[in-house]
Enzyme design. Structure first.
Site, short mmCIF file in Angstrom:
data_model
loop_
_atom_site.label_atom_id
_atom_site.label_comp_id
_atom_site.label_asym_id
_atom_site.label_seq_id
_atom_site.Cartn_x
_atom_site.Cartn_y
_atom_site.Cartn_z
N GLU A 63 0.84 -1.21 0.00
CA GLU A 63 0.00 0.00 0.00
C GLU A 63 0.87 1.26 0.00
OE1 GLU A 63 -2.83 -0.55 3.20
OE2 GLU A 63 -3.85 -2.14 2.06
N CYS A 72 -2.00 -4.71 -5.47
CA CYS A 72 -2.48 -5.97 -4.88
C CYS A 72 -1.38 -7.03 -4.92
CB CYS A 72 -3.66 -6.49 -5.69
SG CYS A 72 -5.15 -5.50 -5.58
N GLU A 74 -1.54 -10.10 -5.97
CA GLU A 74 -1.52 -10.90 -7.21
C GLU A 74 -0.72 -10.20 -8.29
OE1 GLU A 74 -4.04 -9.99 -5.33
OE2 GLU A 74 -5.75 -11.33 -5.50
N CYS A 112 -9.43 -9.15 -6.96
CA CYS A 112 -10.21 -8.02 -7.50
C CYS A 112 -10.27 -8.14 -9.03
CB CYS A 112 -9.61 -6.69 -7.06
SG CYS A 112 -8.13 -6.22 -7.96
N CYS A 115 -7.02 -7.47 -10.94
CA CYS A 115 -6.05 -8.58 -10.87
C CYS A 115 -6.48 -9.73 -11.77
CB CYS A 115 -5.91 -9.07 -9.43
SG CYS A 115 -4.91 -7.95 -8.43
#
Ligand code: THU
Length: 157
Positions: A63, A72, A74, A112, A115
């Site tokens: 983050e 993310c 992934e 998500c 991803c």
């Protein structure tokens, strides 16, 4: 008018029902949650990708104070894998997550949309299905391909 239905094939399994290779990848994804940098959401995600050259590449969510700049797990893993081993093809990806309570989330973590789209590109490059393992403490889902996680996916190919 024609009514159509898309059916997503998937297995719900327990950890002990996975084979050794799958279990190892799940262990690596779980371990990768420990390297997550998630001071804002406190939701720690780990991903492990097995490549056809035998390497396993892991990633975690990273983050940033400028929120949209975060990435993310992934995509961290996928981009690192392809940037490091551009000739290798993805075989399997496992994803795990630890929630804000510090425990693994009970239901299998769902990647998500961004991803899924990013992973689909590597599945297309691989010319074969990339197995997807979504980990939760109550159950684990095994899907046969990235495409099965993204029905009606956009594709230029
Ligand atoms: N996150 C992932 O790492 N993977 C996903 O597929 C969904 C969400 C991260 C992004 C953010 O750092 C945190 O989880 C909370 O949304």
């Amino acid at each position: 008018m024609k009514e159509k239905e898309i059916i997503i094939p998937m297995l719900e399994v327990s950890y002990s029902e996975l084979n050794d290779r799958q279990r190892h990848l799940v262990d690596m994804a779980r371990e990768a949650t420990g390297r997550s940098y998630a001071p804002y959401s406190k939701f720690r995600v780990g991903a492990a990708i097995e490549l056809d050259n035998g390497q396993i590449v892991t990633g975690s969510n990273q983050e940033n104070a400028a929120f949209p700049s975060g990435t993310c797990a992934e995509r961290t893993a996928a981009y690192y894998a392809h940037a490091t081993y551009p000739d290798a093809r993805f075989k399997t990806i496992a994803i795990a997550a630890v929630g804000t309570d510090g425990h693994e989330i009970p239901e299998p973590v769902a990647p998500c949309g961004a991803c899924r789209q990013a992973l689909l590109e590597y599945e297309t490059l691989a010319h074969h299905n990339v197995e997807v393992i979504l980990v939760g403490s109550r159950a684990i889902y095994v899907l046969p391909s990235v495409r099965s996680t993204l029905p009606l996916a956009f594709s230029e190919f």
